[in-house]
Design a protein around this motif. Structure first.
Motif, PDB file in Angstrom:
ATOM      1  N   TRP A 160      29.280  41.878  -8.631  1.00  0.00           N
ATOM      2  CA  TRP A 160      30.459  41.576  -7.815  1.00  0.00           C
ATOM      3  C   TRP A 160      30.720  42.672  -6.789  1.00  0.00           C
ATOM      4  N   GLU A 161      30.512  43.918  -7.162  1.00  0.00           N
ATOM      5  CA  GLU A 161      30.784  45.028  -6.239  1.00  0.00           C
ATOM      6  C   GLU A 161      29.859  45.015  -5.030  1.00  0.00           C
ATOM      7  N   ASP A 162      28.729  44.301  -5.112  1.00  0.00           N
ATOM      8  CA  ASP A 162      27.783  44.238  -3.997  1.00  0.00           C
ATOM      9  C   ASP A 162      27.994  43.027  -3.097  1.00  0.00           C
ATOM     10  N   GLU A 208      30.855  41.808 -14.514  1.00  0.00           N
ATOM     11  CA  GLU A 208      29.963  42.646 -13.710  1.00  0.00           C
ATOM     12  C   GLU A 208      29.321  41.891 -12.558  1.00  0.00           C
ATOM     13  N   ASP A 218      24.565  40.014  -0.602  1.00  0.00           N
ATOM     14  CA  ASP A 218      24.810  41.450  -0.511  1.00  0.00           C
ATOM     15  C   ASP A 218      24.482  41.922   0.907  1.00  0.00           C
ATOM     16  N   SER A 251      33.304  40.488   3.628  1.00  0.00           N
ATOM     17  CA  SER A 251      33.951  41.754   3.299  1.00  0.00           C
ATOM     18  C   SER A 251      34.699  42.265   4.520  1.00  0.00           C
TER      19      SER A 251
END
Length: 120
Positions: A32-34, A16, A58, A107
């Motif tokens: 991780w998604e942020d 996570e 983030d 990203s």
């Protein structure tokens, strides 16, 4: 009395996210998604010698600072899941790290402008 010294911080890596606990009780955590950016640099003392810091950020510029000495195969394997993350670029940045921070991954399509953070 001799024993193992309490570490100044420790890092947990899960599927996570990443969490760093400091000796003073403060905590940094990031899912991780942020993660939208990974930086390397900022030599910090670790057990009497310098340690390289890997900073995960983030969109708001908040993040989690992970000392190289706290990284393991699980951390590196999880970084590979970031789109187009280049472990070779990370390795090169870690080996040549100095006081300045270097962006090693961003990203591919962040929805907002990332703040240009200044580091001491």
């Amino acid at each position: 009395m001799h024993g193992n010294a309490v570490p100044d911080s420790y890092v947990y890596v899960t599927e996570e996210g990443v969490t760093r606990h400091y000796a003073d009780g403060s905590v940094e955590a990031l899912a991780w998604e942020d993660v939208v950016e990974v930086r390397v640099g900022g030599l910090a003392p670790a057990e009497g010698r310098p340690d390289v810091l890997i900073v995960l950020l983030d969109r708001e510029g908040e993040g989690c600072v992970v000392p190289r000495s706290a990284t393991d195969a699980g951390f590196l394997a999880r970084l590979r899941y970031l789109p187009d993350f280049d472990l070779e670029r990370l390795s090169t940045a870690v080996e040549s790290a100095g006081d300045a921070y270097v962006v090693v991954w961003r990203s591919p399509d962040p929805p907002t402008q990332l703040p240009d953070l200044e580091y001491d």
